[in-house]
Design an enzyme around this catalytic site. Sequence first.
Site, PDB file in Angstrom:
ATOM      1  N   THR A 147       0.819  -0.878   0.150  1.00 32.77           N
ATOM      2  CA  THR A 147      -0.154   0.078  -0.411  1.00 32.77           C
ATOM      3  C   THR A 147       0.677   1.198  -0.329  1.00 32.77           C
ATOM      4  OG1 THR A 147      -1.877  -1.152   1.523  1.00 32.77           O
ATOM      5  CG2 THR A 147      -2.069   1.156   1.241  1.00 32.77           C
ATOM      6  N   LYS A 222      -7.209   1.999  -2.815  1.00 34.19           N
ATOM      7  CA  LYS A 222      -6.445   1.251  -1.494  1.00 34.19           C
ATOM      8  C   LYS A 222      -6.287   2.426  -0.221  1.00 34.19           C
ATOM      9  CE  LYS A 222      -5.383  -1.680   1.821  1.00 34.19           C
ATOM     10  NZ  LYS A 222      -4.026  -1.923   1.396  1.00 34.19           N
ATOM     11  N   LYS A 290      -0.333   5.114   8.380  1.00 31.60           N
ATOM     12  CA  LYS A 290       0.078   5.761   7.629  1.00 31.60           C
ATOM     13  C   LYS A 290      -0.595   6.035   6.092  1.00 31.60           C
ATOM     14  CE  LYS A 290       0.972   2.303   5.080  1.00 31.60           C
ATOM     15  NZ  LYS A 290       1.360   1.849   4.045  1.00 31.60           N
TER      16      LYS A 290
END
Length: 344
Positions: A147, A222, A290
């Site tokens: 990701t 995502k 994050k």
Amino acid sequence: MAMCSTFCPRVSTHLNCKPFSFSPAKTRRFFVSFKAFSSQTSASTPKADDTPASIGFLGLGIMGSPMAQNLIKAGRDVTVWNRTKSKCEPLISMGAKYKSSPEEVAASCGVTFAMLADPESAMDVACGKYGAAKGMGPGKGYVDVSTVDGETSKLICEHIRATGAHFLEAPVSGSKKPAEDGQLIFLTAGDNVLYETVAPLLDIMGKSRFYLGEVGNGAAMKLVVNMVMGSMMASFSEGLVLSEKVGLDPSVLVEVISQGAISAPMYAMKGPSMVKSLYPTAFPLKHQQKDLRLALGLAESVSQPTPIAAATNELYKVAKSHGLSDQDFSAVIEALKVKLQHQT
């Protein structure tokens, strides 16, 4: 069933929905495929024999290890690498081969998957001194299931394509248990020829796969998904803490929510352990924060206000400051408990 611009019936092993347009000015091609129990094979899905004989896998953390294990269990020839070699041992005992660098893995395999923790790691493993790009070449493929933000994905793509190899970004929706059970959702974008080639491998590791067109679209999808997930967890945490504060049983709240319109598998799965202040790590809190940070950057790049996500990000930062980075992201509830304790 899946919905595109029109309803698409399920046919054989996978379904491919017709492309649709978001605007008259530009047409983008999107495809959705799901696992189905059928003895037939879709004409657009390559046979297992068409997939590369050797598969590389870089990064064997919470997600990468079970994903690679599922490939091995399916009888695939897998070569692994991880910064900490000890994490490779369980896979080597299952029959995997080992190489000492991403470059060596890529050089010895037809297609290489990478599952890294953050954009910096993804760039280093792909494009660093002994990175996978050094071992790539025509006829090979690199599938980054990490990701990362869109810009990082595009940079990695440039390095891989410069070698003559194909590139596919394929971040996954799902955490530790779906990875173990082969129930991940792949959000892919990039070279369609590589997507078709690795489709059988994605189907070993996941329950569905989406092809979203140009590189960057998979990363964006995502980040949006994880932005929503992080906000949902923060709101759920507020509800649990508030219910207890006013004298209600938070376990009953979990049950009430599970039977209503806002029911979600995540609440049913995480709620009982959260009530007990237990946070077994399936998706580390530091990774959720994050992803929120990257999602906020994505929103900023198109001047899209995301005030709820921004506030949620601050809550996860508070949780990190209290040493909860490696706990499951559901431990964000502890940041709310800390705030309440300071107020009483």
